[in-house]
Motif scaffolding. Structure first.
Motif, mmCIF file in Angstrom:
data_model
loop_
_atom_site.group_PDB
_atom_site.id
_atom_site.type_symbol
_atom_site.label_atom_id
_atom_site.label_comp_id
_atom_site.label_asym_id
_atom_site.label_seq_id
_atom_site.Cartn_x
_atom_site.Cartn_y
_atom_site.Cartn_z
ATOM 1 N N PHE A 123 11.676 13.991 -49.571
ATOM 2 C CA PHE A 123 12.300 13.863 -48.319
ATOM 3 C C PHE A 123 13.012 15.212 -47.442
ATOM 4 C CE2 PHE A 123 16.585 13.515 -46.081
ATOM 5 C CZ PHE A 123 16.071 12.508 -44.919
ATOM 6 N N PHE A 124 13.430 16.105 -48.537
ATOM 7 C CA PHE A 124 13.837 17.290 -47.881
ATOM 8 C C PHE A 124 12.630 18.355 -47.427
ATOM 9 C CE2 PHE A 124 17.961 16.448 -50.261
ATOM 10 C CZ PHE A 124 18.873 16.613 -49.065
ATOM 11 N N LEU A 125 11.681 18.138 -48.164
ATOM 12 C CA LEU A 125 10.552 18.995 -47.948
ATOM 13 C C LEU A 125 9.942 18.612 -46.526
ATOM 14 C CD1 LEU A 125 9.024 19.822 -51.367
ATOM 15 C CD2 LEU A 125 10.457 21.251 -49.875
ATOM 16 N N LYS A 126 10.070 17.344 -46.175
ATOM 17 C CA LYS A 126 9.146 16.612 -45.233
ATOM 18 C C LYS A 126 9.881 16.650 -44.047
ATOM 19 C CE LYS A 126 6.205 13.531 -48.030
ATOM 20 N NZ LYS A 126 6.118 12.149 -48.221
ATOM 21 N N ARG A 127 11.207 16.946 -44.102
ATOM 22 C CA ARG A 127 12.267 16.740 -43.278
ATOM 23 C C ARG A 127 12.303 18.103 -42.022
ATOM 24 N NH1 ARG A 127 18.934 15.755 -43.951
ATOM 25 N NH2 ARG A 127 19.293 15.567 -41.547
ATOM 26 N N SER A 128 11.826 19.213 -42.761
ATOM 27 C CA SER A 128 11.563 20.545 -41.984
ATOM 28 C C SER A 128 10.275 21.153 -42.212
ATOM 29 C CB SER A 128 12.673 21.311 -42.354
ATOM 30 O OG SER A 128 12.816 22.619 -41.831
ATOM 31 N N ASP A 129 9.887 21.727 -41.253
ATOM 32 C CA ASP A 129 8.654 22.641 -41.389
ATOM 33 C C ASP A 129 9.058 23.723 -42.011
ATOM 34 O OD1 ASP A 129 7.356 20.560 -40.263
ATOM 35 O OD2 ASP A 129 7.528 21.675 -37.982
ATOM 36 N N ASN A 130 10.245 24.192 -41.933
ATOM 37 C CA ASN A 130 10.561 25.509 -42.555
ATOM 38 C C ASN A 130 11.084 25.079 -43.946
ATOM 39 O OD1 ASN A 130 12.168 27.840 -43.391
ATOM 40 N ND2 ASN A 130 12.796 28.155 -41.301
ATOM 41 N N LYS A 131 10.294 25.712 -44.924
ATOM 42 C CA LYS A 131 10.404 25.456 -46.337
ATOM 43 C C LYS A 131 11.694 26.296 -46.788
ATOM 44 C CE LYS A 131 6.488 23.207 -46.986
ATOM 45 N NZ LYS A 131 5.519 23.761 -47.902
ATOM 46 N N LYS A 147 14.531 26.478 -45.086
ATOM 47 C CA LYS A 147 15.518 25.591 -44.703
ATOM 48 C C LYS A 147 15.480 24.157 -45.492
ATOM 49 C CE LYS A 147 17.328 23.461 -40.575
ATOM 50 N NZ LYS A 147 17.752 21.973 -41.127
ATOM 51 N N ALA A 148 14.442 23.770 -45.951
ATOM 52 C CA ALA A 148 14.396 22.475 -46.543
ATOM 53 C C ALA A 148 14.959 22.660 -48.261
ATOM 54 C CB ALA A 148 12.756 21.997 -46.868
ATOM 55 N N LYS A 149 14.666 24.290 -48.571
ATOM 56 C CA LYS A 149 15.336 24.451 -49.801
ATOM 57 C C LYS A 149 16.983 24.596 -49.899
ATOM 58 C CE LYS A 149 11.221 26.611 -51.588
ATOM 59 N NZ LYS A 149 10.629 28.093 -52.142
ATOM 60 N N ASP A 202 18.726 23.023 -47.706
ATOM 61 C CA ASP A 202 19.246 21.792 -47.443
ATOM 62 C C ASP A 202 19.454 20.933 -48.726
ATOM 63 O OD1 ASP A 202 19.614 22.056 -45.084
ATOM 64 O OD2 ASP A 202 17.944 21.047 -44.320
ATOM 65 N N ALA A 203 18.278 21.313 -49.673
ATOM 66 C CA ALA A 203 18.205 20.623 -51.145
ATOM 67 C C ALA A 203 19.494 21.178 -51.903
ATOM 68 C CB ALA A 203 16.813 20.669 -51.754
ATOM 69 N N GLY A 204 19.714 22.496 -51.554
ATOM 70 C CA GLY A 204 20.680 23.121 -52.330
ATOM 71 C C GLY A 204 22.304 22.781 -52.205
ATOM 72 N N LEU A 205 22.368 22.440 -50.670
ATOM 73 C CA LEU A 205 23.382 21.743 -50.333
ATOM 74 C C LEU A 205 23.615 20.382 -50.957
ATOM 75 C CD1 LEU A 205 23.519 22.973 -46.400
ATOM 76 C CD2 LEU A 205 25.124 23.636 -48.476
ATOM 77 N N TYR A 206 22.598 19.700 -51.002
ATOM 78 C CA TYR A 206 22.588 18.390 -51.581
ATOM 79 C C TYR A 206 23.010 18.255 -53.038
ATOM 80 C CZ TYR A 206 20.707 13.747 -53.130
ATOM 81 O OH TYR A 206 20.634 12.545 -53.491
ATOM 82 N N GLY A 207 22.599 19.471 -53.692
ATOM 83 C CA GLY A 207 22.983 19.282 -55.204
ATOM 84 C C GLY A 207 24.610 19.563 -55.114
ATOM 85 N N PHE A 208 25.001 20.672 -54.260
ATOM 86 C CA PHE A 208 26.511 21.005 -53.904
ATOM 87 C C PHE A 208 27.130 19.778 -53.784
ATOM 88 C CE2 PHE A 208 25.069 25.672 -54.228
ATOM 89 C CZ PHE A 208 25.546 26.156 -55.114
#
Length: 680
Positions: free
Chosen positions: A259-267, A269-271, A273-279
């Protein structure tokens, strides 16, 4: 938040004082007395005990055979008479104590008592007496103390009439540096030679040795009974790893990362966001741990973890979760909750949407993580630490969050990630067996509290043996539940786990005949609940008189191990059961030492009362307990139990003092250190 920070500060201060006061006089309880005019000729006498954090004072009217209850004794009453009994107006804790096998009551922080008095002659009104009480914390108990009080017109050496004045317990006011004197009181009673021997040895074997004790490094001889924070963190981390491999969490990892990787064309930014998700996951569980502590408090969590009703509730809850894991039914939160959060996350952007998705994960995975989190918090609560729940939840959340962040940063790892399937269900079933076994531990606490005797030690062991044997058969594929997939072959992992499980079941079998089974002693009911025991633990004989023990030490050329203990000392019983029965410790004590157990709460009347001078004040020792309590504080500068010190035949210490541990190796090292010192 400020108030709770103060609580944390007070706790840290208490820990520091406890560490520094090993072998020193403790001052956890002070009393103050006041009187208030009521209607007509009625006066209310108030007795107030101020209790330090971590300590408690026992209530009134305790069952016989337990610790010393708080009681009020009136020696002189003129110009008035009492109306009714002394009553308490403070909240009281009522709880079953396994060490005494009875329900006890106690007060924390403050205990206020009232006594109504009807005055018949205001000019002659005078009331005097003393309050007797006993204070304990999680590691030590103070000997019973008597605090005098007086009210009215006559002068009193304790307090001015009708004024409030704080009076510390006499045992806390000892100034060890002042030379102590002991004199027999002249009475018409027949004096025994033993009493005379005590008097003659007062200036030698009874002389203070506090300076010598302080010269040793006492801190290394004692340990904190609570789990260190790093161990609590590791327990949380382990719980999070277990939760990670459950059907509620594992399948969500690739879905969320995708979901995070598809949410943004910018890889990048996706990473991010995934880091913020973990935090966000870490923050949610960390805040949950902090809130639990702030709402309940560390001491309340500790009390709750040993409460009979709470243990019955948690037993039922774990059985419910176990039944769900084993496939009886599906236990989930209302779908509307997760749907609303998921829709909200889709309609928002930025950090808020990421935080909402983390909340969604917490709700979706609750059926798998709930029992793990609950068990972790109950285990941490026993430590009575303010930071424990937060540290434990941090470890738990970290184990959940890291995989999401790593797979987002390295999405190619998702291809090598094991697919969801029958193995996840097997993990869930294994957790079901473990929760069923763990639930019996909580039922055991309630069973002991109510005296049902439904889960004696041998019954508990039989149930655990059967549960783990069935788990072993399940791992080998011999037992199959309705939602299990076919097992074509036994994998190496299943085989190894089944071997461990069967070995554990076989390990417990000798316990049915009385084997101690120290590996599970924290879970199983105490050995005294077992009816059939072929391995009774017997202890060697110990002396109950200090001077007689010194004579034996001189005759047999052995050092003397003095055990200052009490009938009402909980941790003294723990030491005797867990440490003294250790083969190495038992051999050392029986072969290398003369042992004297001196009970500071022994109410046996001395044949010859003793008058002693402490800090310039003269007091009377009338019981054996008074005598040994005086010896402990005047000679060794301590007043808490258990308290161990090793001396030679002249009463000179050979090493530092020892307080409390449940680790036999540490106590054995303490004994061996004294032997090495004594051989030089």
């Amino acid at each position: 938040m400020t108030q709770n920070m103060k609580k944390i500060g007070l706790l840290l201060a208490f820990i520091s004082v406890s560490f520094l006061s090993i072998g020193q006089i403790l001052q956890p309880i002070t009393w103050s007395f006041s009187q208030q005019k009521k209607e007509g000729n009625i006066i209310n006498l108030q007795f107030k005990a101020s209790i330090d954090d971590g300590w408690h004072v026992y209530g009134q009217n305790l069952p016989s055979g337990g610790p010393v209850a708080t009681s009020f004794h009136f020696d002189k009453i003129t110009g008035a008479h009492l109306s009714g009994d002394v009553t308490s107006v403070s909240p009281i804790i009522r709880q079953y104590d396994q060490s005494f096998s009875m329900t006890l009551t106690w007060y924390v922080h403050q205990a206020v008592f009232n006594q109504k008095v009807i005055v018949t002659d205001p000019q002659k009104f005078f009331v005097s007496g003393y309050v007797e009480f006993m204070g304990c914390n999680d590691e030590n108990c103070l000997p019973p103390a008597k605090i005098p009080f007086s009210f009215g017109k006559e002068s009193s050496p304790i307090t001015e009439p009708a004024k409030v004045k704080s009076i510390s317990t006499p045992i806390h006011e000892v100034a060890p540096a002042i030379v102590q004197t002991i004199q027999p009181v002249k009475t018409d009673s027949v004096h025994t030679s033993k009493t005379t021997a005590v008097t003659e040895s007062a200036q030698s074997t009874w002389a203070p040795v506090i300076t010598q004790l302080d010269a040793f490094s006492n801190s290394k001889n004692n340990e904190d009974t609570h789990d260190p924070l790093w161990l609590i963190f590791l327990k949380g981390l382990l719980g999070g790893l277990i939760a990670l491999f459950t059907p509620c969490v594992w399948p969500i990892i690739p879905l969320t990362v995708s979901f995070f990787l598809k949410r943004s064309d910018n890889k990048t930014k996706a990473k991010r966001d995934a880091g913020l998700y973990g935090f966000s996951i870490i923050a949610i569980y960390l805040i949950l741990g902090i809130l639990i502590t702030l709402i309940f408090g560390a001491s309340a969590l500790n009390s709750l973890s040993t409460n009979a009703y709470f243990n019955l509730f948690f037993f039922a809850l774990l059985v419910l979760f176990a039944a769900s894991f084993l496939g009886a039914f599906e236990l989930t939160l209302p779908a509307s909750w997760t749907t609303k959060l998921d829709n909200k996350a889709e309609s928002t952007s930025g950090f808020v949407s990421i935080l909402l998705m983390a909340f969604t994960l917490a709700l979706v995975s609750f059926s798998c993580t709930g029992p793990i989190i609950g068990t972790l918090l109950v285990d941490v609560a026993v430590n009575g630490s303010y930071l424990g729940p937060a540290i434990g939840m941090f470890g738990f959340a970290l184990a959940l969050a890291v995989p999401f962040m790593l797979f987002a940063m390295f999405p190619m790892w998702l291809k090598s990630m094991p697919k969801s399937g029958g193995w996840l269900n097997s993990v869930k079933v294994v957790l079901g067996f473990l929760e069923l076994a763990l639930s019996l531990k909580f039922f055991s606490v309630a069973d002991l509290a109510y005296g049902w005797r439904l889960l004696d030690r041998e019954v508990f062991l039989v149930l655990w043996i059967v549960i783990f044997a069935l788990l072993g058969f399940y791992l080998l594929g011999k037992i199959k539940f309705a939602h299990d997939s076919d097992l074509k072959h036994v994998s190496v992992v299943r085989l190894l786990l089944s071997i461990i499980t069967f070995a554990f079941a076989l390990y417990m079998i000798p316990g049915l005949w009385g084997a101690p089974l120290k590996a599970i002693s924290a879970f199983a009911p105490p050995l005294y609940t077992q009816d059939f025991n072929l391995n009774p633990q017997s202890q060697h004989t110990v002396y109950n008189d200090y001077d007689q023990a010194l004579e034996a030490a001189a005759t047999q050329h052995k050092p003397l191990l003095i055990d200052f203990t009490g009938y009402g000392c909980v941790n003294c019983r723990k030491m005797e059961a867990a440490v003294w029965t250790d083969p190495k410790v038992k051999q050392l004590m029986s072969e290398q030492f003369i042992v004297a157990s001196l009970y500071v709460d022994d109410k046996t009347t001395l044949k010859q009362p003793m008058e002693v001078t402490e800090n310039g004040h003269t007091s009377l020792l009338s019981t054996i307990g008074d005598k040994w309590s005086y010896l402990q504080r005047s000679k060794f500068g301590a007043n808490a139990q258990p308290f161990y010190v090793i001396v030679d035949a002249k009463g000179i210490p050979l090493t530092g003092s020892f307080s409390f541990t449940e680790n036999p190796a540490r106590f054995a090292a303490f004994l061996e250190g004294a032997l090495r010192k004594g051989s030089h």
